[in-house]
Write a protein that holds these residues in place. Structure first.
Motif, PDB file in Angstrom:
ATOM      1  N   VAL A   1      18.041  -4.208  17.118  1.00  0.00           N
ATOM      2  CA  VAL A   1      18.218  -2.843  16.602  1.00  0.00           C
ATOM      3  C   VAL A   1      19.402  -2.775  15.649  1.00  0.00           C
ATOM      4  N   ALA A   2      20.481  -3.478  15.983  1.00  0.00           N
ATOM      5  CA  ALA A   2      21.668  -3.478  15.125  1.00  0.00           C
ATOM      6  C   ALA A   2      21.360  -4.099  13.768  1.00  0.00           C
ATOM      7  N   LEU A   3      20.646  -5.224  13.773  1.00  0.00           N
ATOM      8  CA  LEU A   3      20.309  -5.885  12.517  1.00  0.00           C
ATOM      9  C   LEU A   3      19.364  -5.027  11.676  1.00  0.00           C
ATOM     10  N   PHE A   4      18.380  -4.417  12.325  1.00  0.00           N
ATOM     11  CA  PHE A   4      17.433  -3.546  11.630  1.00  0.00           C
ATOM     12  C   PHE A   4      18.177  -2.372  10.990  1.00  0.00           C
ATOM     13  N   THR A   5      19.085  -1.790  11.748  1.00  0.00           N
ATOM     14  CA  THR A   5      19.865  -0.654  11.242  1.00  0.00           C
ATOM     15  C   THR A   5      20.772  -1.076  10.089  1.00  0.00           C
ATOM     16  N   PHE A   6      21.417  -2.219  10.244  1.00  0.00           N
ATOM     17  CA  PHE A   6      22.285  -2.724   9.173  1.00  0.00           C
ATOM     18  C   PHE A   6      21.493  -2.943   7.886  1.00  0.00           C
ATOM     19  N   ALA A   7      20.310  -3.527   8.017  1.00  0.00           N
ATOM     20  CA  ALA A   7      19.473  -3.785   6.849  1.00  0.00           C
ATOM     21  C   ALA A   7      19.070  -2.485   6.169  1.00  0.00           C
ATOM     22  N   LYS A   8      18.736  -1.490   6.972  1.00  0.00           N
ATOM     23  CA  LYS A   8      18.307  -0.203   6.418  1.00  0.00           C
ATOM     24  C   LYS A   8      19.387   0.408   5.534  1.00  0.00           C
ATOM     25  N   TYR A   9      20.631   0.287   5.942  1.00  0.00           N
ATOM     26  CA  TYR A   9      21.719   0.931   5.209  1.00  0.00           C
ATOM     27  C   TYR A   9      22.472   0.008   4.258  1.00  0.00           C
ATOM     28  N   ASN A  10      22.174  -1.283   4.283  1.00  0.00           N
ATOM     29  CA  ASN A  10      22.939  -2.207   3.447  1.00  0.00           C
ATOM     30  C   ASN A  10      22.095  -3.182   2.623  1.00  0.00           C
ATOM     31  N   LEU A  11      20.807  -3.314   2.924  1.00  0.00           N
ATOM     32  CA  LEU A  11      19.979  -4.285   2.213  1.00  0.00           C
ATOM     33  C   LEU A  11      18.894  -3.630   1.371  1.00  0.00           C
ATOM     34  N   ASN A  12      19.115  -2.383   0.979  1.00  0.00           N
ATOM     35  CA  ASN A  12      18.184  -1.740   0.054  1.00  0.00           C
ATOM     36  C   ASN A  12      18.362  -2.293  -1.362  1.00  0.00           C
ATOM     37  N   LEU A  13      19.568  -2.772  -1.662  1.00  0.00           N
ATOM     38  CA  LEU A  13      19.883  -3.447  -2.923  1.00  0.00           C
ATOM     39  C   LEU A  13      19.432  -2.642  -4.145  1.00  0.00           C
ATOM     40  N   PRO A  14      19.922  -1.423  -4.282  1.00  0.00           N
ATOM     41  CA  PRO A  14      19.475  -0.567  -5.392  1.00  0.00           C
ATOM     42  C   PRO A  14      19.917  -1.043  -6.766  1.00  0.00           C
TER      43      PRO A  14
ATOM     44  N   LEU B   1       0.818  -1.201   0.000  1.00  0.00           N
ATOM     45  CA  LEU B   1       0.000   0.000   0.000  1.00  0.00           C
ATOM     46  C   LEU B   1       0.855   1.255   0.000  1.00  0.00           C
ATOM     47  N   GLU B   2       2.073   1.138   0.534  1.00  0.00           N
ATOM     48  CA  GLU B   2       2.939   2.296   0.650  1.00  0.00           C
ATOM     49  C   GLU B   2       3.816   2.514  -0.586  1.00  0.00           C
ATOM     50  N   GLN B   3       3.632   1.688  -1.592  1.00  0.00           N
ATOM     51  CA  GLN B   3       4.503   1.776  -2.755  1.00  0.00           C
ATOM     52  C   GLN B   3       4.423   3.129  -3.441  1.00  0.00           C
ATOM     53  N   VAL B   4       3.256   3.756  -3.412  1.00  0.00           N
ATOM     54  CA  VAL B   4       3.132   5.058  -4.062  1.00  0.00           C
ATOM     55  C   VAL B   4       3.839   6.141  -3.272  1.00  0.00           C
ATOM     56  N   HIS B   5       4.161   5.853  -2.016  1.00  0.00           N
ATOM     57  CA  HIS B   5       4.795   6.852  -1.165  1.00  0.00           C
ATOM     58  C   HIS B   5       6.275   6.587  -0.933  1.00  0.00           C
ATOM     59  N   GLU B   6       6.664   5.302  -1.001  1.00  0.00           N
ATOM     60  CA  GLU B   6       8.042   4.934  -0.688  1.00  0.00           C
ATOM     61  C   GLU B   6       8.720   4.332  -1.915  1.00  0.00           C
ATOM     62  N   SER B   7       9.974   4.534  -2.021  1.00  0.00           N
ATOM     63  CA  SER B   7      10.722   4.013  -3.165  1.00  0.00           C
ATOM     64  C   SER B   7      10.925   2.522  -3.048  1.00  0.00           C
ATOM     65  N   ALA B   8      11.161   1.898  -4.201  1.00  0.00           N
ATOM     66  CA  ALA B   8      11.430   0.456  -4.198  1.00  0.00           C
ATOM     67  C   ALA B   8      12.673   0.156  -3.393  1.00  0.00           C
ATOM     68  N   LYS B   9      13.612   1.093  -3.402  1.00  0.00           N
ATOM     69  CA  LYS B   9      14.847   0.913  -2.655  1.00  0.00           C
ATOM     70  C   LYS B   9      14.567   0.727  -1.184  1.00  0.00           C
ATOM     71  N   ARG B  10      13.691   1.531  -0.639  1.00  0.00           N
ATOM     72  CA  ARG B  10      13.410   1.452   0.783  1.00  0.00           C
ATOM     73  C   ARG B  10      12.612   0.204   1.114  1.00  0.00           C
ATOM     74  N   GLU B  11      11.694  -0.163   0.289  1.00  0.00           N
ATOM     75  CA  GLU B  11      10.877  -1.345   0.552  1.00  0.00           C
ATOM     76  C   GLU B  11      11.709  -2.618   0.591  1.00  0.00           C
ATOM     77  N   THR B  12      12.735  -2.670  -0.195  1.00  0.00           N
ATOM     78  CA  THR B  12      13.505  -3.893  -0.321  1.00  0.00           C
ATOM     79  C   THR B  12      14.089  -4.345   1.009  1.00  0.00           C
ATOM     80  N   TYR B  13      14.569  -3.433   1.826  1.00  0.00           N
ATOM     81  CA  TYR B  13      15.170  -3.882   3.081  1.00  0.00           C
ATOM     82  C   TYR B  13      14.124  -4.416   4.047  1.00  0.00           C
ATOM     83  N   PHE B  14      12.891  -3.905   3.966  1.00  0.00           N
ATOM     84  CA  PHE B  14      11.814  -4.493   4.764  1.00  0.00           C
ATOM     85  C   PHE B  14      11.543  -5.927   4.306  1.00  0.00           C
ATOM     86  N   ASP B  15      11.503  -6.130   3.006  1.00  0.00           N
ATOM     87  CA  ASP B  15      11.254  -7.458   2.460  1.00  0.00           C
ATOM     88  C   ASP B  15      12.363  -8.425   2.851  1.00  0.00           C
TER      89      ASP B  15
END
Length: 362
Positions: free
Chosen positions: A272-285, A10-24
């Motif tokens: 928190v460390a894993l979440f932070t690491f994913a945010k900055y390293n698992l966007n996979l642009p 639902l948030e795809q129209v608001h968030e970039s694919a780059k950001r969604e990828t680390y959540f996935d």
């Protein structure tokens, strides 16, 4: 977890694919981590404490204790970004959780009844209570109910920081201090615990802390030096989680389980460390659209895989005798984990092809 995936789409129209990828990526990783927890604990209580098997099971169990906290952080990051109507939360999100629980609770109870592992009376009780791993659904419903209230807090970053501070102090630090004191003096720990309980503070306790943490850490920009500190603290937390069971294998207060609880300071630091690491390293642009689509599809299937994986573990054991005692535990836990992962996601993928099941069950 299904709701997390849906909110993500639902948030795809608001968030970039780059950001969604680390959540996935986090969602897929956390699903596998939950499977490892349940596989490692399959015979954890059946083997003698301090034996080789027990130590291996304990090790695998300890290194993936971040699974549920990370799930909750993902949910908080997605649900708290925008105002949610109460009606929508109940009619869509909570209703979907309820139908999934009823369906899968019935399936698990029916299988136990048919296979003779439970009589009719016990099967009915199991249907009402649900299989043990579905406790997550009850917890996440409680958090969904709080979303409209929490949203009023997180619209202000100052209030969000204040909430995070209270959570750190009352949910993690002070209870952790009591736990550490108990290792040396039960009497002193009892006094400290009574004093802490006398405050009657519960607003930021339990999983609501992780829920807000997810939003907070997904929104703020963390400088490289601070990220390194977070990673260092996470590494320390992982070491504590791993070695606590070996150092304190037997305790009247169950010190081992205490250090493995999701609400402990050490587990929180890892999460928190894993979440932070994913945010900055698992966007996979730089990955291809095909790869990104596959990741999203696996993420979409994660909720169904979570729901069915306990059944897969049990049936592999009862039907094929394939369990963590079948061969060396260092190999058996990850190998069975991969097998369960593949089968569970395959089942979820098949169920997703049936519209009514996709909408209400997985």
């Amino acid at each position: 977890m299904k709701e997390i995936a849906e909110e993500n789409s639902l948030e795809q129209v608001h968030e970039s694919a780059k950001r969604e990828t680390y959540f996935d990526c986090l969602r897929i990783m956390a699903t596998f981590a939950v499977m490892i927890i349940h596989i490692a604990s399959q015979y954890w209580y059946a083997v003698e404490v301090e034996t080789y098997e027990w130590k291996v099971f304990s090790f695998y169990d300890s290194i993936v204790r971040w699974a549920v906290p990370v799930f909750v952080m993902i949910s908080g990051a997605l649900f708290l970004r925008k105002d949610q109507k109460i009606e929508r939360i109940f009619k869509k999100n909570i209703l979907r959780i309820a139908t999934a629980f009823i369906f899968w609770s019935a399936v698990y109870a029916l299988i136990n009844l048919i296979t003779g592992r439970s009589g009719l009376k016990n099967a009915l009780r199991e249907f009402v209570e649900g299989p043990s791993h579905l406790w997550f659904l009850f917890m996440i419903v409680g958090l969904y109910i709080l979303v409209p209230l929490l949203r009023k807090i997180v619209v202000s970053m100052d209030m969000t920081k204040y909430f995070v501070l209270l959570a750190l102090v009352f949910t993690f630090i002070l209870p952790y201090m009591v736990t550490l004191i108990s290792l040396y003096s039960e009497k002193l720990a009892s006094i400290a615990g009574k004093v802490l309980n006398s405050v009657c503070f519960s607003f930021t306790l339990r999983y609501v802390s992780y829920f807000v943490f997810g939003y907070f850490f997904s929104q703020i920009n963390i400088e490289r030096k601070k990220r390194r500190l977070i990673y260092l603290l996470g590494a320390i937390g992982l070491i504590v989680t791993s070695f606590a069971q070996v150092i304190f294998p037997i305790s009247d207060k169950g010190a081992v389980n205490t250090f493995h609880e999701n609400m402990t300071l050490n587990v929180m630091l890892v999460s928190v460390a894993l979440f932070t690491f994913a945010k900055y390293n698992l966007n996979l642009p730089n990955i291809s659209q095909k790869s990104r689509k596959m990741i999203r599809k696996l993420s979409e299937y994660s909720f169904g895989a979570y729901l069915v994986h306990a059944m897969v573990i049990t049936q592999l054991n009862h039907m094929l005798g394939f369990n963590t005692l079948s061969f060396d535990q260092i190999i058996s836990v990850p190998v069975i984990g991969v097998v369960v992962f593949v089968i569970s996601f395959a089942i979820s993928g098949i169920l997703h092809q049936i519209p009514v099941l996709k909408k209400y069950i997985v």
